[in-house]
Design an enzyme around this catalytic site. Structure first.
Site, PDB file in Angstrom:
ATOM      1  N   ASN A 122      -9.010 -11.909   6.857  1.00 61.52           N
ATOM      2  CA  ASN A 122      -7.555 -11.829   6.764  1.00 61.52           C
ATOM      3  C   ASN A 122      -7.032 -12.528   5.505  1.00 61.52           C
ATOM      4  OD1 ASN A 122      -7.149 -10.241   8.958  1.00 61.52           O
ATOM      5  ND2 ASN A 122      -6.136 -11.766  10.233  1.00 61.52           N
ATOM      6  N   GLY A 163       4.565  -4.522  -2.694  1.00 66.87           N
ATOM      7  CA  GLY A 163       5.770  -4.383  -1.865  1.00 66.87           C
ATOM      8  C   GLY A 163       6.499  -5.704  -1.768  1.00 66.87           C
ATOM      9  N   CYS A 199      -0.256 -12.138  11.959  1.00 66.99           N
ATOM     10  CA  CYS A 199      -1.639 -12.538  11.663  1.00 66.99           C
ATOM     11  C   CYS A 199      -1.826 -13.170  10.295  1.00 66.99           C
ATOM     12  CB  CYS A 199      -2.547 -11.322  11.798  1.00 66.99           C
ATOM     13  SG  CYS A 199      -2.391 -10.547  13.395  1.00 66.99           S
ATOM     14  N   LYS A 253       6.184  -4.072   9.657  1.00 65.05           N
ATOM     15  CA  LYS A 253       5.566  -2.885   9.063  1.00 65.05           C
ATOM     16  C   LYS A 253       5.877  -1.713   9.990  1.00 65.05           C
ATOM     17  CE  LYS A 253       1.019  -3.051  11.173  1.00 65.05           C
ATOM     18  NZ  LYS A 253      -0.402  -2.944  10.962  1.00 65.05           N
TER      19      LYS A 253
HETATM   20  C1  UGA Z   1      -4.018  -7.695  10.183  1.00 65.79           C
HETATM   21  C2  UGA Z   1      -5.391  -7.174   9.741  1.00 65.79           C
HETATM   22  O1  UGA Z   1      -5.222  -6.031   8.894  1.00 65.79           O
HETATM   23  C3  UGA Z   1      -6.253  -6.799  10.946  1.00 65.79           C
HETATM   24  O2  UGA Z   1      -7.537  -6.413  10.505  1.00 65.79           O
HETATM   25  C4  UGA Z   1      -6.364  -8.021  11.868  1.00 65.79           C
HETATM   26  O3  UGA Z   1      -7.105  -7.728  13.030  1.00 65.79           O
HETATM   27  C5  UGA Z   1      -4.976  -8.473  12.282  1.00 65.79           C
HETATM   28  O4  UGA Z   1      -4.217  -8.791  11.091  1.00 65.79           O
HETATM   29  C6  UGA Z   1      -5.122  -9.683  13.155  1.00 65.79           C
HETATM   30  O5  UGA Z   1      -5.598 -10.717  12.679  1.00 65.79           O
HETATM   31  O6  UGA Z   1      -4.867  -9.592  14.357  1.00 65.79           O
HETATM   32  P1  UGA Z   1      -1.697  -6.569  11.015  1.00 65.79           P
HETATM   33  O7  UGA Z   1      -1.118  -7.930  10.864  1.00 65.79           O
HETATM   34  O8  UGA Z   1      -1.469  -5.811  12.262  1.00 65.79           O
HETATM   35  O9  UGA Z   1      -3.316  -6.631  10.841  1.00 65.79           O
HETATM   36  O10 UGA Z   1      -1.115  -5.691   9.851  1.00 65.79           O
HETATM   37  P2  UGA Z   1      -1.604  -5.110   8.442  1.00 65.79           P
HETATM   38  O11 UGA Z   1      -1.602  -3.642   8.501  1.00 65.79           O
HETATM   39  O12 UGA Z   1      -2.839  -5.759   7.990  1.00 65.79           O
HETATM   40  O13 UGA Z   1      -0.399  -5.570   7.500  1.00 65.79           O
HETATM   41  C7  UGA Z   1      -0.120  -6.947   7.276  1.00 65.79           C
HETATM   42  C8  UGA Z   1       0.976  -7.089   6.246  1.00 65.79           C
HETATM   43  O14 UGA Z   1       0.531  -6.733   4.944  1.00 65.79           O
HETATM   44  C9  UGA Z   1       2.208  -6.229   6.511  1.00 65.79           C
HETATM   45  O15 UGA Z   1       3.353  -7.027   6.289  1.00 65.79           O
HETATM   46  C10 UGA Z   1       2.123  -5.123   5.490  1.00 65.79           C
HETATM   47  O16 UGA Z   1       3.384  -4.622   5.122  1.00 65.79           O
HETATM   48  C11 UGA Z   1       1.459  -5.851   4.327  1.00 65.79           C
HETATM   49  N1  UGA Z   1       0.733  -4.972   3.404  1.00 65.79           N
HETATM   50  C12 UGA Z   1      -0.392  -4.324   3.811  1.00 65.79           C
HETATM   51  C13 UGA Z   1       1.170  -4.846   2.092  1.00 65.79           C
HETATM   52  O17 UGA Z   1       2.194  -5.423   1.681  1.00 65.79           O
HETATM   53  N2  UGA Z   1       0.454  -4.061   1.222  1.00 65.79           N
HETATM   54  C14 UGA Z   1      -0.667  -3.409   1.590  1.00 65.79           C
HETATM   55  O18 UGA Z   1      -1.286  -2.726   0.742  1.00 65.79           O
HETATM   56  C15 UGA Z   1      -1.101  -3.529   2.929  1.00 65.79           C
END
Ligand code: UGA
Length: 430
Positions: free
Chosen positions: A208, A253, A260, A320
């Site tokens: 993470n 972004g 998380c 998100k």
């Molecule tokens: C994250 C991890 O991706 C999972 O693998 C993990 O299991 C989870 O945390 C956890 O520890 O329980 P999650 O928090 O649900 O999952 O969401 P993500 O899709 O990872 O996004 C996290 C943040 O990053 C969001 O705010 C999203 O907008 C941002 N993000 C993501 C970006 O700004 N740019 C990107 O390219 C990808």
């Protein structure tokens, strides 16, 4: 296999439902009776695409039951998952109060051979801690094993991620204990990493933290792009095509939020500190993330010549898309800054508005995205919901005071927005 899952939050409920779907007898345990009642009625206490249907199926077919008693569930189970919350304490160290309490209850209930699995995100050493607590309850060491099996599911695609994981990580002291979990997950046919307890716990934090670092990195690059008149989308694309870098989690972004990354990056920092290592890089990752959002607000303020008395339409509140979760959502900071500066906020989110109302009861909430544009001095796209991708921009702009769009997730093409008469601002390009 007979399985108990303690905690029906995001991780626990999804794990329980998926294990039931795989044909195991699963008991989901929680001390919040209202959550259990809701599950029993076939209503998921959390919003997650596909979860409710699968949960109902599990209940209907008899693979999924609920209980408010750890003792009852533990007495019937061979494998017990601990999936309770580990919120950050004041200094960023995860608070293990719930994990400790559950371990104690499990220890008081074990009467037959049991594998106790830490599914919650817990700092290095927590497996040992759980083992110690169970031993203190008088359970002989040969009767149980503690295993670390961190989860990697993402909110919004949790079912898919659990059914199709990139890898399954299993940390255990004894091979036989690890093999029980290998058996449980065998049908998923996913690659498995079998290691020791501490390494498994660290894999979760390191993963993470690395993903958050990747996002902060591209966000820092986005700032350079803005200054240097380059385009972060192209830079990201060019970088991501290198297989060693990879294109995922390289979208610039407003920064990372959710339940998380913020918690786990802090947890990584505090773990490093505990072992006497200064992981300054992680502090930079946090600082870049915080500044990314505030800088965006400063740009809005500059364009509008101050925020006082300005009406701003917020598109999207969830941290998100595909979730109603607003924990550490960037919308919280943006709305707070606008309100603090005397601006008027009108907001719309397909499903997260109810949660947002608890934090900001006094801003205006609209039923549709076109309504937030009414009399607005500017629109700010905060969450990249699919329904925001193909909007009729002429219609959106028609009721606005001035056609100004701040696109925090790079959803629109500049030409498209400008063609509709918008002054278009985004992250990582002019
Ligand atoms: C994250 C991890 O991706 C999972 O693998 C993990 O299991 C989870 O945390 C956890 O520890 O329980 P999650 O928090 O649900 O999952 O969401 P993500 O899709 O990872 O996004 C996290 C943040 O990053 C969001 O705010 C999203 O907008 C941002 N993000 C993501 C970006 O700004 N740019 C990107 O390219 C990808």
């Amino acid at each position: 296999m007979k399985v108990a899952v303690i905690g029906t939050g995001y991780v626990g409920l999804v794990t329980g439902v998926v294990l039931a779907e795989l044909g195991n007898d699963v008991i989901c345990v929680d001390n919040d009776q209202s959550k259990l009642d809701s599950i029993q009625r076939g209503e998921s206490p959390i919003y997650e695409p596909g979860l409710e249907e699968l949960m109902r199926k599990g209940i209907h077919e008899g693979f999924l039951t609920v209980s408010n008693s750890i003792a009852d569930a533990a007495s019937k189970s061979e494998v017990i998952f601990i999936a309770v919350g580990t919120p950050p304490g004041d200094d960023g160290t995860p608070d293990l109060t719930a994990v400790r309490a559950v371990a104690k209850s499990i220890g008081q209930a074990i009467t037959h051979q049991t594998v106790v699995v830490n599914k919650s995100t817990v700092p290095v050493g927590s497996g040992e801690l759980v083992e110690q607590i169970i031993l203190e309850q008088g359970v002989p060491a040969h009767l149980f094993d503690v295993v670390s099996n961190p989860e990697f599911l993402r909110e919004g695609s949790a079912i898919h991620d659990t059914l199709h994981p990139d890898r399954i990580v299993i940390g255990a002291k004894k091979k036989e204990a690890a093999m029980r979990l290998v058996e449980l997950y065998a049908t998923l046919e996913a690659p498995m990493v079998i290691t020791d307890l501490n390494s498994a716990e660290l894999i979760k934090y390191a993963s993470n933290s690395f993903l958050a670092m990747k996002i902060s990195f591209i966000n820092a690059i986005s700032r350079i792009c803005e200054l240097a008149d380059a385009n972060v989308a192209d830079v990201s694309k060019g970088m991501g095509m290198d297989k060693r870098i990879g294109s995922q989690f390289l979208s610039a972004g407003l920064g990372w939020g959710g339940s998380c990354f913020p918690k786990d990056v802090l947890g990584m920092l505090s773990t490093a500190k505990r072992y006497g290592y200064d992981f300054d890089l992680m502090q930079n990752v946090i600082d870049i993330n915080d500044d990314q959002t505030l800088n965006f607000v400063r740009r809005i303020e500059k364009r509008l010549g101050g925020l006082a008395g300005k009406r701003i339409g917020i598109m999207g509140l969830a941290f998100k898309p595909n979730t109603d979760d607003i924990r550490d959502a960037k919308s919280l900071i943006i709305v707070e800054e606008i309100v603090k500066a005397g601006g008027i906020v009108s907001a719309y989110d397909p499903i997260a508005a109810e949660n947002f109302k608890r934090v900001f009861p006094n801003i205006e909430y609209k039923d549709g995205v076109y309504d937030v544009s009414e009399d607005a001095d500017a629109l700010v796209l905060v969450t990249e919901w699919n329904e925001f991708r193909q909007l009729d921009l002429n219609r959106l702009g028609s009721k606005m005071k001035t056609r100004v769009l701040f696109d925090g997730r790079r959803v629109y093409k500049r030409e498209t927005a400008e063609r509709a008469g918008f002054d278009y601002y985004t992250i990582g390009s002019r």
